[in-house]
Design a protein around this motif. Sequence first.
Motif, mmCIF file in Angstrom:
data_model
loop_
_atom_site.group_PDB
_atom_site.id
_atom_site.type_symbol
_atom_site.label_atom_id
_atom_site.label_comp_id
_atom_site.label_asym_id
_atom_site.label_seq_id
_atom_site.Cartn_x
_atom_site.Cartn_y
_atom_site.Cartn_z
ATOM 1 N N CYS A 124 0.866 -1.182 0.000
ATOM 2 C CA CYS A 124 0.000 0.000 0.000
ATOM 3 C C CYS A 124 0.898 1.226 0.000
ATOM 4 O O CYS A 124 1.053 1.906 1.009
ATOM 5 N N ASN A 125 1.472 1.514 -1.141
ATOM 6 C CA ASN A 125 2.493 2.559 -1.243
ATOM 7 C C ASN A 125 1.913 3.942 -1.539
ATOM 8 O O ASN A 125 2.652 4.920 -1.561
ATOM 9 N N PHE A 126 0.589 3.990 -1.759
ATOM 10 C CA PHE A 126 -0.050 5.255 -2.105
ATOM 11 C C PHE A 126 -1.368 5.428 -1.355
ATOM 12 O O PHE A 126 -2.012 4.449 -0.967
ATOM 13 N N TYR A 127 -1.765 6.690 -1.176
ATOM 14 C CA TYR A 127 -3.042 7.029 -0.567
ATOM 15 C C TYR A 127 -4.147 6.960 -1.616
ATOM 16 O O TYR A 127 -3.878 6.917 -2.827
ATOM 17 N N ALA A 128 -5.381 6.966 -1.142
ATOM 18 C CA ALA A 128 -6.518 6.699 -2.023
ATOM 19 C C ALA A 128 -6.647 7.691 -3.169
ATOM 20 O O ALA A 128 -7.110 7.338 -4.257
ATOM 21 N N ASN A 129 -6.233 8.935 -2.947
ATOM 22 C CA ASN A 129 -6.373 9.951 -3.995
ATOM 23 C C ASN A 129 -5.212 9.946 -4.981
ATOM 24 O O ASN A 129 -5.125 10.822 -5.838
ATOM 25 N N HIS B 155 2.412 0.043 -8.129
ATOM 26 C CA HIS B 155 2.027 -0.078 -6.725
ATOM 27 C C HIS B 155 0.526 0.137 -6.559
ATOM 28 O O HIS B 155 -0.133 0.742 -7.399
ATOM 29 N N MET B 156 0.006 -0.333 -5.429
ATOM 30 C CA MET B 156 -1.393 -0.163 -5.087
ATOM 31 C C MET B 156 -1.584 1.012 -4.139
ATOM 32 O O MET B 156 -0.662 1.417 -3.431
ATOM 33 N N ASN B 157 -2.808 1.528 -4.103
ATOM 34 C CA ASN B 157 -3.172 2.504 -3.087
ATOM 35 C C ASN B 157 -4.111 1.855 -2.069
ATOM 36 O O ASN B 157 -4.443 0.667 -2.159
ATOM 37 N N SER B 158 -4.540 2.625 -1.097
ATOM 38 C CA SER B 158 -5.336 2.080 0.006
ATOM 39 C C SER B 158 -6.695 1.557 -0.451
ATOM 40 O O SER B 158 -7.182 0.550 0.076
ATOM 41 N N PHE B 159 -7.310 2.212 -1.428
ATOM 42 C CA PHE B 159 -8.573 1.718 -1.955
ATOM 43 C C PHE B 159 -8.370 0.382 -2.663
ATOM 44 O O PHE B 159 -9.189 -0.544 -2.525
ATOM 45 N N ASP B 160 -7.297 0.268 -3.445
ATOM 46 C CA ASP B 160 -6.994 -1.006 -4.109
ATOM 47 C C ASP B 160 -6.890 -2.134 -3.091
ATOM 48 O O ASP B 160 -7.437 -3.223 -3.289
ATOM 49 N N ASP C 145 -7.837 3.882 7.386
ATOM 50 C CA ASP C 145 -9.191 4.450 7.312
ATOM 51 C C ASP C 145 -9.741 4.347 5.895
ATOM 52 O O ASP C 145 -10.930 4.046 5.701
ATOM 53 N N GLU C 146 -8.890 4.583 4.916
ATOM 54 C CA GLU C 146 -9.336 4.524 3.523
ATOM 55 C C GLU C 146 -9.615 3.086 3.101
ATOM 56 O O GLU C 146 -10.629 2.809 2.436
ATOM 57 N N ALA C 147 -8.745 2.161 3.472
ATOM 58 C CA ALA C 147 -8.968 0.754 3.115
ATOM 59 C C ALA C 147 -10.264 0.246 3.725
ATOM 60 O O ALA C 147 -11.001 -0.541 3.098
ATOM 61 N N LYS C 148 -10.573 0.700 4.940
ATOM 62 C CA LYS C 148 -11.775 0.233 5.641
ATOM 63 C C LYS C 148 -13.066 0.777 5.035
ATOM 64 O O LYS C 148 -14.144 0.319 5.391
ATOM 65 N N GLN C 149 -12.955 1.703 4.128
ATOM 66 C CA GLN C 149 -14.150 2.141 3.403
ATOM 67 C C GLN C 149 -14.640 1.049 2.454
ATOM 68 O O GLN C 149 -15.792 1.078 2.004
ATOM 69 N N HIS C 150 -13.775 0.071 2.161
ATOM 70 C CA HIS C 150 -14.141 -1.000 1.236
ATOM 71 C C HIS C 150 -14.084 -2.384 1.880
ATOM 72 O O HIS C 150 -14.714 -3.319 1.373
#
Length: 244
Positions: A176-181, A189-194, A223-228
Amino acid sequence: MKLTTIGFWGGYPKANAASTGYVLEHNGFQLLIDCGSAVLSKLQNYYQPEELDAVVLSHYHADHIADIGALQHARLIQGFLGSEMNTLPIYAHDGDAHEFSKLTYKTITKGIAYDPNAELKVGPFTIQFLLTKHPVPCYAMRFEVDGKALVYTADTSFIEEFVSFSEGADVLLCECNFYANQDGSGAGHMNSFDAGKLAARANVKQLVLTHLPHYGELQQLVDEAKQHYMGPTGLAYTGQVIEI
């Protein structure tokens, strides 16, 4: 299985920490998964280099292999000091012949090429591989033993194949190398939403975010990952122990 996080930073280690490295243990068999910068220093708080039974590598970027040379010399020196040990097998892909050749050092370590299209048996573990989407050849791994499963994504942007590869895993150790935005796909790399979407779609039991960025408030990733994904979610940290 017991998973111990040695290092979790992406790119390079922050002060007093390490980039990627984990030890997976079962019935006394100690398997080091990747060996990035400063991993050897941190490893010795939990395991001794001469006690490792095997190493498996995802790819040849420095933040995943920088301490292989240090590991080889640690075992060499411990041998001079009287420790008896077998040649340490280091499993890796041979898509980069130059880097693969460095894994064999005297009788201390021996590079062994894995076939990413076949299961690999290492000690008690059965390992499956998945080619990720990254600037260099890189393989995710699924470790299984006694009906339990750990999936380590290694470095990758999201690919659909991860859903079936991770299906039902007890732990998803997800980069999780990036933030959702942010869009990390160009860098592989993936972000938190991914990460959250993958955990939800694969119906895993626990999500651990790793290969973390060097900026921002890291709790935001959770927090962002937990949205999904509604299951247990947290950040990897040095010395973290997860019983699977």
